[in-house]
Design an enzyme around this catalytic site. Structure first.
Site, PDB file in Angstrom:
ATOM      1  N   ARG A 110       0.888  -1.174   0.000  1.00  0.00           N
ATOM      2  CA  ARG A 110       0.000   0.000   0.000  1.00  0.00           C
ATOM      3  C   ARG A 110       0.918   1.214   0.000  1.00  0.00           C
ATOM      4  NH1 ARG A 110      -5.308   1.237   3.578  1.00  0.00           N
ATOM      5  NH2 ARG A 110      -6.053  -0.153   1.933  1.00  0.00           N
ATOM      6  N   HIS A 137      -7.353   0.594  -6.346  1.00  0.00           N
ATOM      7  CA  HIS A 137      -7.534  -0.322  -5.205  1.00  0.00           C
ATOM      8  C   HIS A 137      -8.139  -1.639  -5.735  1.00  0.00           C
ATOM      9  CE1 HIS A 137      -7.709  -1.638  -1.212  1.00  0.00           C
ATOM     10  NE2 HIS A 137      -8.579  -0.808  -0.676  1.00  0.00           N
ATOM     11  N   GLN A 140      -9.922  -4.235  -3.454  1.00  0.00           N
ATOM     12  CA  GLN A 140     -11.259  -3.808  -3.042  1.00  0.00           C
ATOM     13  C   GLN A 140     -12.278  -4.151  -4.129  1.00  0.00           C
ATOM     14  OE1 GLN A 140     -12.185  -2.129   0.014  1.00  0.00           O
ATOM     15  NE2 GLN A 140     -14.118  -2.867  -0.804  1.00  0.00           N
ATOM     16  N   ASP A 232     -17.731   6.374  -1.241  1.00  0.00           N
ATOM     17  CA  ASP A 232     -16.446   6.307  -0.530  1.00  0.00           C
ATOM     18  C   ASP A 232     -16.192   7.690   0.073  1.00  0.00           C
ATOM     19  OD1 ASP A 232     -13.870   5.647   0.369  1.00  0.00           O
ATOM     20  OD2 ASP A 232     -12.941   5.805  -1.618  1.00  0.00           O
ATOM     21  N   CYS A 271     -16.538   1.035   0.658  1.00  0.00           N
ATOM     22  CA  CYS A 271     -15.320   0.245   0.905  1.00  0.00           C
ATOM     23  C   CYS A 271     -14.851   0.338   2.353  1.00  0.00           C
ATOM     24  CB  CYS A 271     -14.215   0.707  -0.040  1.00  0.00           C
ATOM     25  SG  CYS A 271     -13.802   2.440   0.200  1.00  0.00           S
ATOM     26  N   ARG A 299     -13.562  -9.104   1.805  1.00  0.00           N
ATOM     27  CA  ARG A 299     -12.140  -8.797   1.575  1.00  0.00           C
ATOM     28  C   ARG A 299     -11.303 -10.021   1.944  1.00  0.00           C
ATOM     29  NH1 ARG A 299     -10.213  -3.561   1.530  1.00  0.00           N
ATOM     30  NH2 ARG A 299      -8.304  -4.570   0.825  1.00  0.00           N
TER      31      ARG A 299
END
Ligand code: CP
Ligand code: NVA
Length: 313
Positions: A110, A137, A140, A232, A271, A299
């Site tokens: 990340r 992402h 996700q 988001d 998310c 996830r």
């Protein structure tokens, strides 16, 4: 286990996965989820003695815990490395990659700049997984498509309305949604649209799959008739200095009960982390249309599927 078509590959962009790859990953995730729920363990286990290095330049709850717990559940191990240890200027990204490829079986990173994950992948001979950059992402969106696949089956022709910022989460959803033939609409304020490059690529993928990519400034127009309403944070990690300005720009883009009244048949996704009272109200987040916590659970299952497909013998 026969070697997967995904074995040894990187996941840097959501566009790296074909519709067949996504179908394979969803099928694997469904099996792993069922097995884990029934047994709390996996036969084999499939990733015994495998190690994943996890590099974080930004905070995380879901990505860190689901990758680390996932590796443990699959019989392997994960190592958490924070910014000051790696990628913080102590040595070059290339040198980090050339060390890690000799120590571990895969890297999940990340980072702030997207280019760091791209360089890690280019330099390391082992799989590199994008755990979020400012551009994308993909883990996700993989979990999101798995969640929607569980609910709707075939996703071709389904409509997803993203309300808010044309950000990393939107980019990966648009690319992956377009790959599987979804109609992906974005309602965003002027000045907060997505990257032109991503939109162009998503448009190409949609043209090939029968999906579409659309834009509006009107959240009600976007969610009307949608199967999925997605939002988001208005301010992503690294943009904190713009938070106040963004709160003003996005005020009309809240997912609340009045907006959801326009899409009574839709599920709601986020998310996470959520900023209750900003991009989404608690009434919607905790209400009957929300599948947000199923999405977050997935996830774990979707990334375990990814790890098994990339790493299992
Ligand atoms: N959705 C997501 O990636 O959450 P974290 O930032 O907590 O990992
Ligand atoms: N767009 C958000 C997603 C967090 C998971 C961010 O980049 O901060």
């Amino acid at each position: 286990m026969t070697k997967s078509a995904l074995a040894g590959r990187d996941l840097i962009s959501a566009a790296d996965l074909s519709a067949a790859d996504i179908a394979q990953l969803c099928a694997r995730a469904a099996d792993l989820k069922a097995e884990y729920r029934a047994e709390r363990r996996h036969a084999g286990p499939p990733l015994e003695r495998r190690t994943l290095a996890m590099l974080f330049q930004k905070p995380s709850l879901r990505t860190r815990v689901t990758f680390e717990a996932g590796m443990t559940q699959l019989g392997g191990h994960a190592i958490y490395l924070e910014e000051k240890t790696v990628l913080g200027g102590r040595e070059t990204v290339s040198d980090v990659a050339r060390n890690l490829e000799n120590f571990v079986d895969a890297v999940m990173a990340r980072t702030g700049p997207h280019e760091v994950v791209v360089e890690l992948a280019a330099r390391a001979s082992i799989p590199v997984i994008n755990g979020l950059t400012i551009r994308e992402h993909p883990c996700q969106s993989l979990a999101d498509l798995f969640t929607l696949h569980e609910r709707f089956g075939d996703l071709r022709g389904r409509t997803l309305a993203f309300v808010g910022d044309g950000n990393n989460v939107y980019h990966s959803l648009a690319l992956m949604g377009a790959t599987v033939g979804m109609h992906v609409r974005l309602a965003h304020p002027v000045g907060y649209g997505p990257s032109g490059r991503v939109v162009e690529r998503a448009g190409e993928l949609a043209a090939a799959s029968g999906g579409s990519i659309g834009f509006t400034q009107d959240p009600r127009e976007a969610v009307d008739g949608a199967d999925v309403v997605y939002t988001d944070a208005w301010t992503s990690m690294g943009q904190e200095a713009e938070a106040e300005e963004r709160r003003d720009a996005f005020a009309r883009y809240q997912v609340n009960e009045a907006l959801m009244a326009v899409a009574p048949g839709a599920v709601v996704m986020h998310c996470l982390p959520a900023h209750r009272g900003e991009e989404i109200t608690s009434a919607v987040m905790d209400g009957p249309q929300s599948i947000i916590f199923d999405q977050s659970e997935n996830r774990l299952h979707a990334q375990k599927a990814l790890l098994v497909e990339l790493l299992a013998d």
